[in-house]
Design a protein around this motif. Structure first.
Motif, PDB file in Angstrom:
ATOM      1  N   GLY A  66     -13.684   5.554  -1.402  1.00  0.00           N
ATOM      2  CA  GLY A  66     -13.378   6.972  -1.552  1.00  0.00           C
ATOM      3  C   GLY A  66     -12.344   7.441  -0.530  1.00  0.00           C
ATOM      4  N   GLN A  67     -12.495   6.954   0.689  1.00  0.00           N
ATOM      5  CA  GLN A  67     -11.550   7.289   1.762  1.00  0.00           C
ATOM      6  C   GLN A  67     -10.147   6.824   1.383  1.00  0.00           C
ATOM      7  OE1 GLN A  67     -12.511   8.756   4.804  1.00  0.00           O
ATOM      8  NE2 GLN A  67     -10.315   8.919   5.206  1.00  0.00           N
ATOM      9  N   ARG A  68     -10.068   5.637   0.820  1.00  0.00           N
ATOM     10  CA  ARG A  68      -8.769   5.059   0.465  1.00  0.00           C
ATOM     11  C   ARG A  68      -8.047   5.837  -0.636  1.00  0.00           C
ATOM     12  NH1 ARG A  68      -4.600   3.986  -0.814  1.00  0.00           N
ATOM     13  NH2 ARG A  68      -3.444   2.037  -0.944  1.00  0.00           N
ATOM     14  N   VAL A  69      -8.820   6.272  -1.637  1.00  0.00           N
ATOM     15  CA  VAL A  69      -8.176   6.916  -2.789  1.00  0.00           C
ATOM     16  C   VAL A  69      -8.186   8.442  -2.711  1.00  0.00           C
ATOM     17  CG1 VAL A  69      -8.657   4.942  -4.298  1.00  0.00           C
ATOM     18  CG2 VAL A  69     -10.233   6.886  -4.276  1.00  0.00           C
ATOM     19  N   GLY A  70      -8.787   8.983  -1.648  1.00  0.00           N
ATOM     20  CA  GLY A  70      -8.827  10.439  -1.530  1.00  0.00           C
ATOM     21  C   GLY A  70      -9.875  11.079  -2.421  1.00  0.00           C
ATOM     22  N   GLU A  85     -11.001   1.191  -7.143  1.00  0.00           N
ATOM     23  CA  GLU A  85     -10.895   0.771  -5.747  1.00  0.00           C
ATOM     24  C   GLU A  85     -12.140  -0.032  -5.351  1.00  0.00           C
ATOM     25  OE1 GLU A  85      -8.231   1.081  -3.933  1.00  0.00           O
ATOM     26  OE2 GLU A  85      -9.068   0.303  -2.065  1.00  0.00           O
ATOM     27  N   TYR A  86     -13.300   0.443  -5.788  1.00  0.00           N
ATOM     28  CA  TYR A  86     -14.540  -0.290  -5.512  1.00  0.00           C
ATOM     29  C   TYR A  86     -14.445  -1.705  -6.094  1.00  0.00           C
ATOM     30  CZ  TYR A  86     -19.222  -2.043  -6.108  1.00  0.00           C
ATOM     31  OH  TYR A  86     -20.315  -2.866  -6.105  1.00  0.00           O
ATOM     32  N   LEU A  87     -14.006  -1.809  -7.339  1.00  0.00           N
ATOM     33  CA  LEU A  87     -13.920  -3.121  -8.004  1.00  0.00           C
ATOM     34  C   LEU A  87     -12.917  -4.025  -7.301  1.00  0.00           C
ATOM     35  CD1 LEU A  87     -14.003  -2.036 -11.760  1.00  0.00           C
ATOM     36  CD2 LEU A  87     -15.821  -3.219 -10.485  1.00  0.00           C
ATOM     37  N   GLU A  88     -11.786  -3.438  -6.888  1.00  0.00           N
ATOM     38  CA  GLU A  88     -10.753  -4.261  -6.263  1.00  0.00           C
ATOM     39  C   GLU A  88     -11.181  -4.773  -4.896  1.00  0.00           C
ATOM     40  OE1 GLU A  88      -7.048  -1.692  -7.304  1.00  0.00           O
ATOM     41  OE2 GLU A  88      -6.563  -3.814  -7.213  1.00  0.00           O
ATOM     42  N   GLU A  98       0.830  -1.212   0.000  1.00  0.00           N
ATOM     43  CA  GLU A  98       0.000   0.000   0.000  1.00  0.00           C
ATOM     44  C   GLU A  98       0.863   1.260   0.000  1.00  0.00           C
ATOM     45  OE1 GLU A  98      -3.378  -0.441  -0.362  1.00  0.00           O
ATOM     46  OE2 GLU A  98      -2.541  -2.433  -0.665  1.00  0.00           O
ATOM     47  N   VAL A  99       1.946   1.233   0.754  1.00  0.00           N
ATOM     48  CA  VAL A  99       2.840   2.395   0.779  1.00  0.00           C
ATOM     49  C   VAL A  99       3.424   2.612  -0.620  1.00  0.00           C
ATOM     50  CG1 VAL A  99       4.987   3.347   1.726  1.00  0.00           C
ATOM     51  CG2 VAL A  99       3.356   2.215   3.250  1.00  0.00           C
ATOM     52  N   GLY A 100       3.808   1.516  -1.260  1.00  0.00           N
ATOM     53  CA  GLY A 100       4.333   1.613  -2.632  1.00  0.00           C
ATOM     54  C   GLY A 100       3.315   2.225  -3.562  1.00  0.00           C
ATOM     55  N   ARG A 101       2.096   1.778  -3.427  1.00  0.00           N
ATOM     56  CA  ARG A 101       1.039   2.294  -4.288  1.00  0.00           C
ATOM     57  C   ARG A 101       0.799   3.787  -4.045  1.00  0.00           C
ATOM     58  NH1 ARG A 101      -5.307   0.659  -4.034  1.00  0.00           N
ATOM     59  NH2 ARG A 101      -6.024   2.686  -4.774  1.00  0.00           N
ATOM     60  N   ASP A 102       0.700   4.165  -2.770  1.00  0.00           N
ATOM     61  CA  ASP A 102       0.389   5.562  -2.452  1.00  0.00           C
ATOM     62  C   ASP A 102       1.489   6.513  -2.904  1.00  0.00           C
ATOM     63  OD1 ASP A 102      -2.043   4.927  -1.264  1.00  0.00           O
ATOM     64  OD2 ASP A 102      -1.089   4.473   0.639  1.00  0.00           O
TER      65      ASP A 102
END
Ligand code: BES
Ligand code: MN
Ligand code: ZN
Length: 489
Positions: free
Chosen positions: A394-398, A483-486, A115-119
């Motif tokens: 939404g919270q996850r992706v901002g 994000e919803y799909l994942e 997750e850190v890599g992704r962000d």
């Protein structure tokens, strides 16, 4: 800008090295890097704080520290913002190359390595975005390449995904930012066709006005009849490699320009209506992402592309048109055109794709900006599970979402005197965004899981969050839907 993801031990020369530090702990630096005394220890590590130095080192002559804030409070938004702060500083420093070195200690924070890599990758690629438009000479310093160095394959895997998602978001932004004459309905449909060449799992069909007429899409065509630009209906399909675990269809409003039609808009800020295709752009961006990031679902994207302008054929207030599902509508205000386009797209979506879950994204109402401002997308979920799923994603992706109500009284208010429906409710009812959703609900079958997302506030003009914000398009919706799909089981 090209982002390269590599193992920390491969970290080599860079004219601009970016390091991160949390609050209260000195930053870690790669072995062998000679820094001025006290440089690491003296840094606050506060969120978005920066400190720069020239080192005298030939390998890493210039080093920037970026603060992440308290380690315990660090989340994906904090990481994205810090990465964006770093990449923007590199741009301001006018270097062509920058390197981000991530200490192993940091990859254990927030959601963990992947997750850190992704962000961080998302923050770098989204933060570096600039729209050149038609400027003869770019005014944006050109940062050509960025390396992201960290240990571990999980980090690299996450970063690769973050890169793909951010590139998809930037693709959405490019579509949004194009002017009305640069992105006509035909050009938008061609962009959709181009997506099918990026993956063997994606196909694209485009219907012209004759085909739409045959299908009975009188509501969509009532909008395009006032334009010299022919409307296009885009149908993108993504098929998973393995067995599909469900079908999701996403409809997008693709008004490449909305002048309001005969119920014409005021001149001030009318140029902003180039963004009225943002829902459609989000759908196209979703398929850009799906070409790179696999999901186990069949996904359909339906975009109604047209302009809402005026010629002698244009729909007049009071005109009556009939949609693909047989519903007649008295068009009392030609500026409430998005719901007309979406109505036929929703009917098409349900009859042709029979989705388990249906979404529509649209810059539908100015009222949603009054209600929620620019930082929250107004959502109208048909059940609480869907509401939670979207809010969590939404919270996850901002890309934050907030539910708005839709009562029977609002539905009732859309019934017409001379036709089944009218396209606006009484002004006294207020709740303009809800009225839009209420109108759409007549085109969604009983029992269909559905969520309408009103992105009129979040599609552009948001406050600055380093990786997002400013007057241009935000790319809203693409990363949210991915994000919803994942997350979906
Ligand atoms: N595209 C607009 C909505 C919009 C307005 C988005 C301002 C962003 C900023 C939409 O087609 C529209 O014109 N809606 C009308 C509806 C009204 C006539 C019921 C509106 O919001 O004023
Ligand atoms: Mn309008
Ligand atoms: Zn519109």
């Amino acid at each position: 800008m090209k982002l390269t993801i590599a193992q920390a031990k491969l970290a080599k020369k860079s004219p601009y090295l970016v390091l991160f530090a949390t609050q209260g702990k000195p930053a870690h630096a790669p072995a062998g890097l000679a820094l001025p005394k006290g440089f690491l220890e003296g840094f606050s590590g506060k969120a978005r704080a920066t400190q720069e130095t020239f080192t005298g080192d030939t390998q890493w002559p210039r080093v920037l520290l970026v603060g992440l804030g308290e380690a315990d409070a660090l989340d994906s938004e904090g990481l994205r913002r810090a990465a964006a702060v770093g990449v923007r500083a590199a741009k301001a420093a006018q270097v062509e190359q920058a390197g981000f070195w991530v200490a192993p200690q940091l990859t254990e924070l927030a959601g963990g390595e992947t997750e850190v890599g992704r962000d961080l990758a998302e923050g770098i690629v989204l933060g570096a975005y600039a729209y050149r438009g038609a400027k003869a000479k770019s005014t944006d310093p050109e940062l050509k390449q960025v390396s992201l160095w960290a240990e571990g394959s999980a980090f690299a895997q996450g970063a690769k995904k973050g890169l793909a998602l951010a590139e998809a978001c930037n693709f959405t932004r490019d579509l949004q930012n194009a002017a009305g004459n640069q992105l006509t309905p035909t050009i938008m449909a061609n962009k959709a066709k181009g997506l099918a060449t990026r993956s063997a799992q994606i196909t694209c069909k485009v219907f012209d006005e004759a085909a739409m007429k045959k299908m009975g899409m009188g509501l969509l065509l009532s909008v395009s009849q006032g334009s010299e630009q022919p409307a296009k209906l885009v149908h993108l399909t993504y098929k998973p490699k393995g067995k599909s675990k469900g079908k999701i269809t996403v409809v997008g409003k693709g008004l490449t320009f909305d002048a309001g039609g005969v119920s014409i808009k005021p001149a001030a800020k009318m140029e902003e209506m180039r963004y009225d295709m943002s829902g459609g752009a989000a759908v196209l961006g979703l398929f850009h992402a799906l070409a790179d990031v696999a999901v186990p679902f069949e996904v359909h994207g339906i975009v109604g592309c047209t302009e809402n302008v005026i010629n002698g054929e244009a729909t007049k207030p009071g005109d009556i048109h009939v949609g693909m599902n047989g519903t007649s509508v008295e068009i009392q205000n030609t500026d409430a055109e998005g719901r007309l386009v979406l109505a036929d797209c929703l009917t098409y979506a349900q009859t042709k794709t029979k989705p388990d879950t249906l979404f529509d994204l649209a810059t539908l109402t100015g009222a949603v900006i009054v209600a929620l401002g620019h930082e929250l997308t107004g959502i109208f979920p048909s059940n609480d599970g869907l509401r939670d799923a979207l809010q969590d994603a939404g919270q996850r992706v901002g890309e934050l979402c907030w539910p708005l109500p839709l009562l029977p009284v609002h539905k009732e208010a859309m019934r017409g005197e001379v036709a089944d429906l009218k396209n606006i409710g009484p002004g006294t009812l207020g709740a303009g965004s809800t009225q839009g959703a209420a109108f759409l609900s007549y085109f969604v079958e009983e029992g269909q899981e559905w969520c309408h997302l009103d992105i009129a506030g979040t599609a552009w003009g948001t406050s600055s969050r380093d990786w997002a914000g400013g007057s241009l398009g935000t790319g809203i919706g693409t990363r949210l839907l991915m994000e919803y799909l994942e997350r979906r089981k």
